[in-house]
Scaffold this motif. Sequence first.
Motif, PDB file in Angstrom:
ATOM      1  N   UNK A   1     -17.716   4.705 -24.000  1.00 54.20           N
ATOM      2  CA  UNK A   1     -16.732   4.715 -22.927  1.00 54.20           C
ATOM      3  C   UNK A   1     -16.605   3.414 -22.249  1.00 54.20           C
ATOM      4  N   UNK A   2     -15.460   3.058 -22.155  1.00 49.66           N
ATOM      5  CA  UNK A   2     -15.041   1.616 -21.296  1.00 49.66           C
ATOM      6  C   UNK A   2     -15.527   1.397 -20.410  1.00 49.66           C
ATOM      7  N   UNK A   3     -15.810   0.107 -19.573  1.00 50.17           N
ATOM      8  CA  UNK A   3     -16.352  -0.226 -18.465  1.00 50.17           C
ATOM      9  C   UNK A   3     -15.228  -0.752 -17.932  1.00 50.17           C
ATOM     10  N   UNK A   4     -14.746  -0.550 -16.606  1.00 54.57           N
ATOM     11  CA  UNK A   4     -13.759  -1.035 -15.791  1.00 54.57           C
ATOM     12  C   UNK A   4     -14.316  -1.796 -14.349  1.00 54.57           C
ATOM     13  N   UNK A   5     -14.247  -3.059 -14.414  1.00 54.85           N
ATOM     14  CA  UNK A   5     -14.823  -3.771 -13.072  1.00 54.85           C
ATOM     15  C   UNK A   5     -13.797  -4.433 -12.488  1.00 54.85           C
ATOM     16  N   UNK A   6     -14.065  -4.524 -11.026  1.00 59.23           N
ATOM     17  CA  UNK A   6     -13.105  -5.488 -10.423  1.00 59.23           C
ATOM     18  C   UNK A   6     -13.885  -6.800 -10.120  1.00 59.23           C
ATOM     19  N   UNK A   7     -13.150  -7.950 -10.324  1.00 60.15           N
ATOM     20  CA  UNK A   7     -13.863  -9.310 -10.004  1.00 60.15           C
ATOM     21  C   UNK A   7     -13.152 -10.021  -8.958  1.00 60.15           C
ATOM     22  N   UNK A   8     -13.590 -10.188  -7.583  1.00 60.08           N
ATOM     23  CA  UNK A   8     -12.900 -10.989  -6.788  1.00 60.08           C
ATOM     24  C   UNK A   8     -13.661 -12.010  -6.067  1.00 60.08           C
ATOM     25  N   UNK A   9     -13.103 -12.836  -5.230  1.00 56.75           N
ATOM     26  CA  UNK A   9     -13.697 -13.631  -4.245  1.00 56.75           C
ATOM     27  C   UNK A   9     -13.034 -13.509  -3.017  1.00 56.75           C
ATOM     28  N   UNK A  63      -9.442 -14.627 -23.779  1.00 54.54           N
ATOM     29  CA  UNK A  63      -9.109 -13.139 -23.071  1.00 54.54           C
ATOM     30  C   UNK A  63      -7.832 -12.764 -23.650  1.00 54.54           C
ATOM     31  N   UNK A  64      -7.582 -11.385 -23.695  1.00 49.70           N
ATOM     32  CA  UNK A  64      -6.168 -10.823 -23.714  1.00 49.70           C
ATOM     33  C   UNK A  64      -5.813 -10.836 -22.460  1.00 49.70           C
ATOM     34  N   UNK A  78       0.459 -10.074 -22.273  1.00 49.46           N
ATOM     35  CA  UNK A  78       1.122  -8.950 -22.764  1.00 49.46           C
ATOM     36  C   UNK A  78       1.517  -8.290 -21.104  1.00 49.46           C
ATOM     37  N   UNK A  79       2.883  -7.647 -21.101  1.00 54.04           N
ATOM     38  CA  UNK A  79       3.167  -7.125 -20.039  1.00 54.04           C
ATOM     39  C   UNK A  79       2.845  -5.345 -20.064  1.00 54.04           C
ATOM     40  N   UNK A  80       2.866  -4.930 -19.051  1.00 54.43           N
ATOM     41  CA  UNK A  80       2.601  -3.449 -18.714  1.00 54.43           C
ATOM     42  C   UNK A  80       3.175  -3.059 -17.405  1.00 54.43           C
ATOM     43  N   UNK A  81       3.404  -1.834 -17.584  1.00 50.73           N
ATOM     44  CA  UNK A  81       3.897  -0.764 -16.485  1.00 50.73           C
ATOM     45  C   UNK A  81       3.089   0.505 -16.329  1.00 50.73           C
ATOM     46  N   UNK A  82       2.326   0.404 -17.444  1.00 52.28           N
ATOM     47  CA  UNK A  82       1.348   1.936 -17.441  1.00 52.28           C
ATOM     48  C   UNK A  82       0.543   2.195 -16.322  1.00 52.28           C
ATOM     49  N   UNK A  83       0.322   3.280 -15.821  1.00 45.42           N
ATOM     50  CA  UNK A  83      -0.421   3.461 -14.936  1.00 45.42           C
ATOM     51  C   UNK A  83      -1.632   3.260 -15.409  1.00 45.42           C
ATOM     52  N   UNK A  84      -2.954   2.995 -14.353  1.00 46.33           N
ATOM     53  CA  UNK A  84      -3.933   2.667 -14.754  1.00 46.33           C
ATOM     54  C   UNK A  84      -5.127   3.203 -15.871  1.00 46.33           C
ATOM     55  N   UNK A  85      -4.678   4.688 -15.814  1.00 47.84           N
ATOM     56  CA  UNK A  85      -5.593   5.587 -16.556  1.00 47.84           C
ATOM     57  C   UNK A  85      -4.983   5.263 -17.989  1.00 47.84           C
ATOM     58  N   UNK A  86      -3.569   5.385 -18.164  1.00 44.21           N
ATOM     59  CA  UNK A  86      -2.940   5.154 -19.543  1.00 44.21           C
ATOM     60  C   UNK A  86      -3.229   3.655 -19.943  1.00 44.21           C
ATOM     61  N   UNK A  87      -3.233   2.693 -19.228  1.00 40.02           N
ATOM     62  CA  UNK A  87      -3.680   1.521 -19.812  1.00 40.02           C
ATOM     63  C   UNK A  87      -5.255   1.353 -20.295  1.00 40.02           C
ATOM     64  N   UNK A  89      -6.817   3.811 -21.310  1.00 38.06           N
ATOM     65  CA  UNK A  89      -7.023   4.588 -22.726  1.00 38.06           C
ATOM     66  C   UNK A  89      -6.573   3.447 -23.686  1.00 38.06           C
ATOM     67  N   UNK A  90      -5.531   2.998 -23.396  1.00 42.54           N
ATOM     68  CA  UNK A  90      -4.730   2.385 -24.733  1.00 42.54           C
ATOM     69  C   UNK A  90      -5.745   1.083 -25.099  1.00 42.54           C
ATOM     70  N   UNK A  91      -6.445   0.346 -23.839  1.00 45.34           N
ATOM     71  CA  UNK A  91      -7.273  -0.579 -24.422  1.00 45.34           C
ATOM     72  C   UNK A  91      -8.453  -0.291 -25.070  1.00 45.34           C
ATOM     73  N   UNK A  92      -8.974   1.002 -24.552  1.00 49.54           N
ATOM     74  CA  UNK A  92     -10.133   1.492 -25.229  1.00 49.54           C
ATOM     75  C   UNK A  92      -9.898   1.899 -26.913  1.00 49.54           C
ATOM     76  N   UNK A  93      -8.666   2.419 -27.190  1.00 51.93           N
ATOM     77  CA  UNK A  93      -8.215   2.704 -28.435  1.00 51.93           C
ATOM     78  C   UNK A  93      -8.229   1.302 -29.096  1.00 51.93           C
ATOM     79  N   UNK A  94      -7.980   0.172 -28.652  1.00 56.17           N
ATOM     80  CA  UNK A  94      -7.941  -1.018 -29.154  1.00 56.17           C
ATOM     81  C   UNK A  94      -9.418  -1.739 -29.460  1.00 56.17           C
ATOM     82  N   UNK A  95     -10.298  -0.869 -29.036  1.00 56.26           N
ATOM     83  CA  UNK A  95     -11.610  -1.586 -29.058  1.00 56.26           C
ATOM     84  C   UNK A  95     -12.363  -2.276 -28.051  1.00 56.26           C
TER      85      UNK A  95
END
Length: 168
Positions: A1-9, A63-64, A78-87, A89-95
Amino acid sequence: MIKVFIIAAETLDGFIAKDSGHSPFLWTSKEDKQHFVEQTRRAGVVVMGSTTFKTLPRPMKERVNIVYSKSQNFEGAETTQDDPITLIKKLEERGFKEVAICGGSSIYTMFLKAGIVDEIYMTIEPVIFGSGMSLLTEDINVQLKLEESHTTEHGTIFTKYKVLNTLI
């Protein structure tokens, strides 16, 4: 499962920037910049809004770069308009195994509201702006668990939180 993290200062008084054109690379510590590069290179993919991308001197190397944009294309990204869940999923499919969400406020809010953020890396810099842009653009209730925290000799605080749940 892909890990999603926010990084901010953010500043001690809770702002991520003075305004939409103010890059964190202008005011964060050398240690924060190093931390940001390490975390985002490990992930291999960074996601941000077009306003945040425009504050960068160039696309992030090794980095992509994915930019949310309705109309503009950006060189080196790359540009996107995908909702976060769809994006994600696509990134996970890309490995990809990890994805770094790099801002700004509306992107952080969108991903937290989607309920797919696993961790938040927050740097608190010993700086005060007095006013500026908040981490989020709307009210949201996110429960977190502090997993790591350390302070540099200059007073920069690095934290890592696990997201327990998001209650909208």
